[in-house]
Design a protein around this motif. Sequence first.
Motif, PDB file in Angstrom:
ATOM      1  N   LEU A  59      -1.460   3.482  17.841  1.00 20.61           N
ATOM      2  CA  LEU A  59      -1.215   4.264  16.639  1.00 20.61           C
ATOM      3  C   LEU A  59      -2.298   5.315  16.584  1.00 20.61           C
ATOM      4  O   LEU A  59      -3.474   4.996  16.700  1.00 20.61           O
ATOM      5  CB  LEU A  59      -1.351   3.392  15.387  1.00 20.61           C
ATOM      6  CG  LEU A  59      -0.127   2.687  14.856  1.00 20.61           C
ATOM      7  CD1 LEU A  59      -0.503   1.918  13.593  1.00 20.61           C
ATOM      8  CD2 LEU A  59       0.963   3.675  14.558  1.00 20.61           C
ATOM      9  N   ASP A  60      -1.897   6.557  16.383  1.00 19.13           N
ATOM     10  CA  ASP A  60      -2.919   7.587  16.274  1.00 19.13           C
ATOM     11  C   ASP A  60      -3.789   7.298  15.050  1.00 19.13           C
ATOM     12  O   ASP A  60      -3.303   6.957  13.986  1.00 19.13           O
ATOM     13  CB  ASP A  60      -2.254   8.952  16.118  1.00 19.13           C
ATOM     14  CG  ASP A  60      -3.262  10.062  16.372  1.00 19.13           C
ATOM     15  OD1 ASP A  60      -4.435   9.904  15.986  1.00 19.13           O
ATOM     16  OD2 ASP A  60      -2.864  11.077  16.957  1.00 19.13           O
ATOM     17  N   THR A  61      -5.093   7.441  15.231  1.00 20.72           N
ATOM     18  CA  THR A  61      -6.016   7.169  14.137  1.00 20.72           C
ATOM     19  C   THR A  61      -5.717   8.064  12.953  1.00 20.72           C
ATOM     20  O   THR A  61      -5.896   7.692  11.801  1.00 20.72           O
ATOM     21  CB  THR A  61      -7.480   7.407  14.566  1.00 20.72           C
ATOM     22  OG1 THR A  61      -7.760   6.540  15.638  1.00 20.72           O
ATOM     23  CG2 THR A  61      -8.434   7.137  13.412  1.00 20.72           C
ATOM     24  N   ASP A  62      -5.239   9.258  13.262  1.00 18.64           N
ATOM     25  CA  ASP A  62      -5.005  10.210  12.201  1.00 18.64           C
ATOM     26  C   ASP A  62      -3.719   9.877  11.472  1.00 18.64           C
ATOM     27  O   ASP A  62      -3.678   9.028  10.624  1.00 18.64           O
ATOM     28  CB  ASP A  62      -4.929  11.616  12.795  1.00 18.64           C
ATOM     29  CG  ASP A  62      -4.871  12.649  11.711  1.00 18.64           C
ATOM     30  OD1 ASP A  62      -5.631  12.514  10.727  1.00 18.64           O
ATOM     31  OD2 ASP A  62      -4.062  13.581  11.828  1.00 18.64           O
ATOM     32  N   LEU A  63      -2.655  10.582  11.791  1.00 19.70           N
ATOM     33  CA  LEU A  63      -1.401  10.196  11.165  1.00 19.70           C
ATOM     34  C   LEU A  63      -0.439   9.781  12.260  1.00 19.70           C
ATOM     35  O   LEU A  63      -0.579   8.723  12.828  1.00 19.70           O
ATOM     36  CB  LEU A  63      -0.822  11.334  10.324  1.00 19.70           C
ATOM     37  CG  LEU A  63      -0.884  11.095   8.832  1.00 19.70           C
ATOM     38  CD1 LEU A  63      -0.136  12.155   8.072  1.00 19.70           C
ATOM     39  CD2 LEU A  63      -0.313   9.724   8.491  1.00 19.70           C
ATOM     40  N   HIS A 116      -6.478   5.686  -4.434  1.00 19.01           N
ATOM     41  CA  HIS A 116      -5.596   4.731  -3.763  1.00 19.01           C
ATOM     42  C   HIS A 116      -6.412   3.762  -2.915  1.00 19.01           C
ATOM     43  O   HIS A 116      -6.274   2.539  -3.034  1.00 19.01           O
ATOM     44  CB  HIS A 116      -4.606   5.505  -2.895  1.00 19.01           C
ATOM     45  CG  HIS A 116      -3.783   4.668  -1.967  1.00 19.01           C
ATOM     46  ND1 HIS A 116      -2.884   3.717  -2.421  1.00 19.01           N
ATOM     47  CD2 HIS A 116      -3.706   4.620  -0.617  1.00 19.01           C
ATOM     48  CE1 HIS A 116      -2.308   3.139  -1.376  1.00 19.01           C
ATOM     49  NE2 HIS A 116      -2.778   3.670  -0.279  1.00 19.01           N
ATOM     50  N   GLU A 117      -7.254   4.317  -2.094  1.00 23.75           N
ATOM     51  CA  GLU A 117      -8.127   3.491  -1.256  1.00 23.75           C
ATOM     52  C   GLU A 117      -8.924   2.495  -2.107  1.00 23.75           C
ATOM     53  O   GLU A 117      -8.991   1.308  -1.809  1.00 23.75           O
ATOM     54  CB  GLU A 117      -9.082   4.415  -0.493  1.00 23.75           C
ATOM     55  CG  GLU A 117     -10.122   3.710   0.344  1.00 23.75           C
ATOM     56  CD  GLU A 117      -9.644   3.489   1.771  1.00 23.75           C
ATOM     57  OE1 GLU A 117      -8.517   3.887   2.086  1.00 23.75           O
ATOM     58  OE2 GLU A 117     -10.407   2.890   2.550  1.00 23.75           O
ATOM     59  N   ALA A 141      -5.745  10.079  -2.945  1.00 26.22           N
ATOM     60  CA  ALA A 141      -5.984   9.220  -1.786  1.00 26.22           C
ATOM     61  C   ALA A 141      -7.230   8.375  -1.991  1.00 26.22           C
ATOM     62  O   ALA A 141      -7.275   7.198  -1.625  1.00 26.22           O
ATOM     63  CB  ALA A 141      -6.105  10.064  -0.517  1.00 26.22           C
ATOM     64  N   GLU A 142      -8.234   8.978  -2.590  1.00 27.09           N
ATOM     65  CA  GLU A 142      -9.461   8.220  -2.849  1.00 27.09           C
ATOM     66  C   GLU A 142      -9.234   7.077  -3.816  1.00 27.09           C
ATOM     67  O   GLU A 142      -9.696   5.959  -3.611  1.00 27.09           O
ATOM     68  CB  GLU A 142     -10.529   9.146  -3.446  1.00 27.09           C
ATOM     69  CG  GLU A 142     -11.573   9.585  -2.456  1.00 27.09           C
ATOM     70  CD  GLU A 142     -12.508  10.606  -3.099  1.00 27.09           C
ATOM     71  OE1 GLU A 142     -13.025  10.332  -4.209  1.00 27.09           O
ATOM     72  OE2 GLU A 142     -12.692  11.689  -2.494  1.00 27.09           O
ATOM     73  N   ARG A 149      -4.856  21.200   7.341  1.00 26.84           N
ATOM     74  CA  ARG A 149      -5.776  21.069   8.464  1.00 26.84           C
ATOM     75  C   ARG A 149      -5.362  21.943   9.638  1.00 26.84           C
ATOM     76  O   ARG A 149      -6.214  22.328  10.448  1.00 26.84           O
ATOM     77  CB  ARG A 149      -5.825  19.580   8.839  1.00 26.84           C
ATOM     78  CG  ARG A 149      -5.803  19.237  10.269  1.00 26.84           C
ATOM     79  CD  ARG A 149      -5.953  17.747  10.512  1.00 26.84           C
ATOM     80  NE  ARG A 149      -6.663  17.036   9.438  1.00 26.84           N
ATOM     81  CZ  ARG A 149      -7.169  15.808   9.570  1.00 26.84           C
ATOM     82  NH1 ARG A 149      -7.055  15.169  10.721  1.00 26.84           N
ATOM     83  NH2 ARG A 149      -7.784  15.216   8.574  1.00 26.84           N
ATOM     84  N   ARG A 181      -0.970  17.776   3.892  1.00 26.04           N
ATOM     85  CA  ARG A 181      -2.198  17.377   4.542  1.00 26.04           C
ATOM     86  C   ARG A 181      -2.304  18.028   5.924  1.00 26.04           C
ATOM     87  O   ARG A 181      -3.347  18.579   6.297  1.00 26.04           O
ATOM     88  CB  ARG A 181      -2.182  15.857   4.666  1.00 26.04           C
ATOM     89  CG  ARG A 181      -3.486  15.263   5.090  1.00 26.04           C
ATOM     90  CD  ARG A 181      -3.499  13.768   4.808  1.00 26.04           C
ATOM     91  NE  ARG A 181      -4.396  13.107   5.727  1.00 26.04           N
ATOM     92  CZ  ARG A 181      -4.121  12.908   7.009  1.00 26.04           C
ATOM     93  NH1 ARG A 181      -2.971  13.310   7.504  1.00 26.04           N
ATOM     94  NH2 ARG A 181      -4.992  12.314   7.798  1.00 26.04           N
ATOM     95  N   ALA A 204       0.831  -1.201   0.000  1.00 30.85           N
ATOM     96  CA  ALA A 204       0.000   0.000   0.000  1.00 30.85           C
ATOM     97  C   ALA A 204       0.869   1.255   0.000  1.00 30.85           C
ATOM     98  O   ALA A 204       0.602   2.209  -0.736  1.00 30.85           O
ATOM     99  CB  ALA A 204      -0.933  -0.009   1.216  1.00 30.85           C
ATOM    100  N   SER A 205       1.929   1.247   0.799  1.00 34.47           N
ATOM    101  CA  SER A 205       2.811   2.408   0.835  1.00 34.47           C
ATOM    102  C   SER A 205       3.474   2.641  -0.511  1.00 34.47           C
ATOM    103  O   SER A 205       3.576   3.781  -0.982  1.00 34.47           O
ATOM    104  CB  SER A 205       3.893   2.221   1.914  1.00 34.47           C
ATOM    105  OG  SER A 205       3.295   2.118   3.185  1.00 34.47           O
ATOM    106  N   PHE A 222       0.986   4.045  -2.999  1.00 32.81           N
ATOM    107  CA  PHE A 222       0.691   5.451  -2.706  1.00 32.81           C
ATOM    108  C   PHE A 222       1.858   6.331  -3.147  1.00 32.81           C
ATOM    109  O   PHE A 222       1.657   7.414  -3.715  1.00 32.81           O
ATOM    110  CB  PHE A 222       0.405   5.648  -1.216  1.00 32.81           C
ATOM    111  CG  PHE A 222       0.006   7.047  -0.860  1.00 32.81           C
ATOM    112  CD1 PHE A 222      -1.202   7.566  -1.298  1.00 32.81           C
ATOM    113  CD2 PHE A 222       0.847   7.852  -0.106  1.00 32.81           C
ATOM    114  CE1 PHE A 222      -1.568   8.877  -0.991  1.00 32.81           C
ATOM    115  CE2 PHE A 222       0.486   9.162   0.211  1.00 32.81           C
ATOM    116  CZ  PHE A 222      -0.725   9.670  -0.235  1.00 32.81           C
TER     117      PHE A 222
END
Lengths: 156, 156
Positions: free
Chosen positions: A145-149, A116-117, A113-114, A49, A45, A23-24, A27
């Motif tokens: 692991l943080d849900t975010d990054l 990719h998913e 990203a979309e 934010r 990103r 996956a990495s 991406f």
Amino acid sequence: MESTDPPRPKRTAFLLSQLGALASARFAERTRELGLTPSDAGVLRLLGRSPGLSQRSLADRLGAVPSRVVPLIDSLETRGLVARVRSSADRRNYELRLTAEGTKVLGALRGIAERHEAEILAPLTSEQSAQLGILLARLASAHALDTDLHRDTRPA
Amino acid sequence: MESTDPPRPKRTAFLLSQLGALASARFAERTRELGLTPSDAGVLRLLGRSPGLSQRSLADRLGAVPSRVVPLIDSLETRGLVARVRSSADRRNYELRLTAEGTKVLGALRGIAERHEAEILAPLTSEQSAQLGILLARLASAHALDTDLHRDTRPA
DNA sequence: TAAAATGATTCACCTGTTGAATGATTCTGT
DNA sequence: ACAGAATCATTCAACAGGTGAATCATTTTA
């Protein structure tokens, strides 16, 4: 030819490593088409934010060391995607912000990203994808692991 | 505070990347206690299952380039875990084999892999682990990842 | 206001990796 | 049998990504 081993729940962690690497890599291919590394993408990103971040706090959120952030921002600044502005409140800090161009690239990144998913999960039905998402989220949170990054793990 | 986004099946691929990186890092920690890198572990594993391999075919199965294999085997040979023997059939090749010590270390490695698997999957029930294994196996095979380790992708 | 702490930067360095060039050996086709 | 092509292992220069220590300017602490 051997018959396959009967009780083999053994390879799941390795599958996880390999699929994560896959996956990495995929991406990275996609971001490279925008002339960006995955790290670049992470910075954009985060700045999208949280505008005005300092390099230090950006480093924290990326799970990187401050000296690593310097050339990262250098490169994005050179390409006109990010601007460094000295903070008037504390002149040691920069306030990092996306430029208009940077915002535009961030938009393209979301599209990437979309896709990719979608590509990664293509082999699964949407129920299976949802199920996988739940299981992975459970693992991620249990393993801190943080849900975010990356998460903010400054000493004190 | 915002209410969480309603239709967000979006982060699964990233979770996969992060958890894969986590699993790889944890495995690396464990092998390091044996004085091995993950690559070393892969070599030992492959030679345990396919004794007599040449460096070239080892490189193929590892998904590495032959020049990379040289220092890898050098290091394992220096530590007395792997032996290089010229093939009598084709004196360009080496036949790589585990030494007695190498076989012993491979055994230790299997124990490590088991504990690794258990640690990673600890947050899940055994039903969930099984379910996750199925989903990941499906992804791996659809994405042409060899179920084993790396696959043989020589041009022709 | 002196001393400690903080943000950004530079620098030397390390690890893992790759590709091209080389030498030895084997295979191919005539 | 032999010239040329292919193959295996090796060396080498180079590169990306990342890290930690030292430095300078600025701010905070006491």
